[in-house]
Write a protein that holds these residues in place. Sequence first.
Motif, short mmCIF file in Angstrom:
data_model
loop_
_atom_site.label_atom_id
_atom_site.label_comp_id
_atom_site.label_asym_id
_atom_site.label_seq_id
_atom_site.Cartn_x
_atom_site.Cartn_y
_atom_site.Cartn_z
N ILE A 91 4.51 -14.65 -3.21
CA ILE A 91 3.79 -14.04 -2.11
C ILE A 91 2.62 -13.26 -2.68
CG2 ILE A 91 3.91 -12.37 -0.24
CD1 ILE A 91 6.86 -13.02 -0.03
N GLU A 92 1.47 -13.49 -2.12
CA GLU A 92 0.28 -12.80 -2.60
C GLU A 92 -0.13 -11.76 -1.56
OE1 GLU A 92 -4.30 -13.84 -3.59
OE2 GLU A 92 -2.77 -15.30 -4.14
N LEU A 93 -0.43 -10.60 -2.04
CA LEU A 93 -0.83 -9.51 -1.16
C LEU A 93 -2.20 -9.03 -1.61
CD1 LEU A 93 -0.07 -7.46 1.05
CD2 LEU A 93 0.88 -6.04 -0.74
N SER A 94 -3.15 -9.07 -0.69
CA SER A 94 -4.48 -8.61 -1.04
C SER A 94 -4.76 -7.33 -0.28
CB SER A 94 -5.49 -9.71 -0.73
OG SER A 94 -6.32 -9.37 0.30
N VAL A 95 -5.25 -6.34 -0.99
CA VAL A 95 -5.51 -5.03 -0.41
C VAL A 95 -6.96 -4.67 -0.68
CG1 VAL A 95 -4.89 -2.60 -0.49
CG2 VAL A 95 -3.15 -4.32 -0.84
N ASP A 96 -7.60 -4.15 0.34
CA ASP A 96 -8.97 -3.68 0.18
C ASP A 96 -8.94 -2.39 -0.64
OD1 ASP A 96 -11.65 -3.16 0.47
OD2 ASP A 96 -11.48 -2.44 2.53
N GLN A 97 -9.68 -2.36 -1.72
CA GLN A 97 -9.65 -1.22 -2.62
C GLN A 97 -10.13 0.05 -1.93
OE1 GLN A 97 -11.95 -1.66 -6.17
NE2 GLN A 97 -11.10 0.16 -7.12
N GLN A 98 -11.14 -0.06 -1.10
CA GLN A 98 -11.66 1.12 -0.41
C GLN A 98 -10.63 1.68 0.57
OE1 GLN A 98 -15.30 -0.32 1.25
NE2 GLN A 98 -16.49 0.07 -0.63
N ALA A 99 -9.90 0.80 1.25
CA ALA A 99 -8.88 1.26 2.19
C ALA A 99 -7.76 1.96 1.45
CB ALA A 99 -8.33 0.08 2.99
N LEU A 100 -7.38 1.43 0.30
CA LEU A 100 -6.33 2.05 -0.50
C LEU A 100 -6.78 3.42 -1.02
CD1 LEU A 100 -3.51 1.61 -1.51
CD2 LEU A 100 -4.44 0.48 -3.52
N GLN A 101 -8.03 3.53 -1.43
CA GLN A 101 -8.54 4.82 -1.87
C GLN A 101 -8.58 5.82 -0.72
OE1 GLN A 101 -12.31 3.67 -3.53
NE2 GLN A 101 -11.46 3.33 -5.59
N ALA A 102 -8.94 5.35 0.47
CA ALA A 102 -8.97 6.23 1.65
C ALA A 102 -7.58 6.72 1.98
CB ALA A 102 -9.59 5.50 2.84
N LEU A 103 -6.58 5.83 1.85
CA LEU A 103 -5.20 6.23 2.10
C LEU A 103 -4.76 7.27 1.07
CD1 LEU A 103 -2.54 5.92 3.61
CD2 LEU A 103 -1.99 4.01 2.09
N GLY A 104 -5.13 7.07 -0.18
CA GLY A 104 -4.80 8.04 -1.22
C GLY A 104 -5.42 9.40 -0.94
N ARG A 105 -6.67 9.40 -0.50
CA ARG A 105 -7.34 10.68 -0.16
C ARG A 105 -6.65 11.35 1.04
NH1 ARG A 105 -12.00 7.58 -1.24
NH2 ARG A 105 -12.26 7.19 1.00
N ALA A 106 -6.25 10.54 2.02
CA ALA A 106 -5.59 11.10 3.20
C ALA A 106 -4.26 11.74 2.82
CB ALA A 106 -5.37 10.01 4.25
N LEU A 107 -3.50 11.07 1.96
CA LEU A 107 -2.22 11.65 1.54
C LEU A 107 -2.44 12.91 0.70
CD1 LEU A 107 -0.16 8.46 0.68
CD2 LEU A 107 0.14 10.00 2.61
N LYS A 108 -3.46 12.89 -0.14
CA LYS A 108 -3.75 14.06 -0.95
C LYS A 108 -4.20 15.22 -0.06
CE LYS A 108 -5.96 15.31 -5.24
NZ LYS A 108 -6.81 14.87 -6.34
N ALA A 109 -4.96 14.93 0.97
CA ALA A 109 -5.41 15.96 1.90
C ALA A 109 -4.24 16.59 2.64
CB ALA A 109 -6.41 15.38 2.89
N GLU A 110 -3.18 15.84 2.80
CA GLU A 110 -1.99 16.35 3.48
C GLU A 110 -1.01 17.00 2.50
OE1 GLU A 110 -1.45 16.63 6.60
OE2 GLU A 110 -3.08 15.42 7.37
N ALA A 111 -1.47 17.29 1.28
CA ALA A 111 -0.64 17.94 0.25
C ALA A 111 0.64 17.14 0.03
CB ALA A 111 -0.34 19.38 0.61
N ASP A 112 0.48 15.90 -0.34
CA ASP A 112 1.59 15.00 -0.60
C ASP A 112 2.50 14.82 0.62
OD1 ASP A 112 0.73 14.50 -3.17
OD2 ASP A 112 1.85 16.20 -3.98
N GLY A 113 1.96 14.98 1.78
CA GLY A 113 2.72 14.74 3.01
C GLY A 113 3.54 15.93 3.49
N LYS A 114 3.52 17.05 2.77
CA LYS A 114 4.32 18.20 3.17
C LYS A 114 3.88 18.74 4.53
CE LYS A 114 5.45 19.76 -1.47
NZ LYS A 114 5.26 20.81 -2.47
N HIS A 115 2.57 18.90 4.69
CA HIS A 115 2.05 19.41 5.96
C HIS A 115 2.32 18.42 7.09
CE1 HIS A 115 0.18 22.82 4.09
NE2 HIS A 115 -0.45 22.03 3.23
#
Length: 162
Positions: free
Chosen positions: A2-26
């Motif tokens: 199974i091949e999974l292709s992910v848009d790099q920019q979308a993955l970076q945006a998700l990483g920034r969103a999770l970081k902005a939420e303090a690792d999801g604690k908030h």
Amino acid sequence: MIELSVDQQALQALGRALKAEADGKHLRRDLAQSLRDALQPALGEIRSGLMAMPASGAIPTEGGPLRTEVLKHLKAEARLSGRSTGARVRIKKRGPRGFALAARRLNRKRGWRHRVYGRDVWVRQIGKPKYFDDPLTERRSEYRAAVLAAMNATAARIAART
């Protein structure tokens, strides 16, 4: 394979969103609070149902009246992990003045038996049957919708950051 292709920019945006939420604690804290808030109307109905129970205590006792002592332990809970994940309304098992399972016994149709203070006489006492069950079962769909709305709001919050 199974091949999974992910848009790099979308993955970076998700990483920034999770970081902005303090690792999801908030995010977790806010979701749990939203779930508890969704159950607040149920708490009010349960309180009013229990307080409508007639009180007849002529003998002074330690602590407050049974109804108010039971209501001190009423709360809405939200668990986001573990075996009992979800939102629920709960009253602690340990009752006032050593009266085990007081909230459950007040809710039963058959009540409970107890000895009359100072005498060797046993009586059956009835609380207010279904004070706890009826508000939750009658408006179950409304509470479920409120919980789902809180979950959807959290999902939208995550999506807005990505």
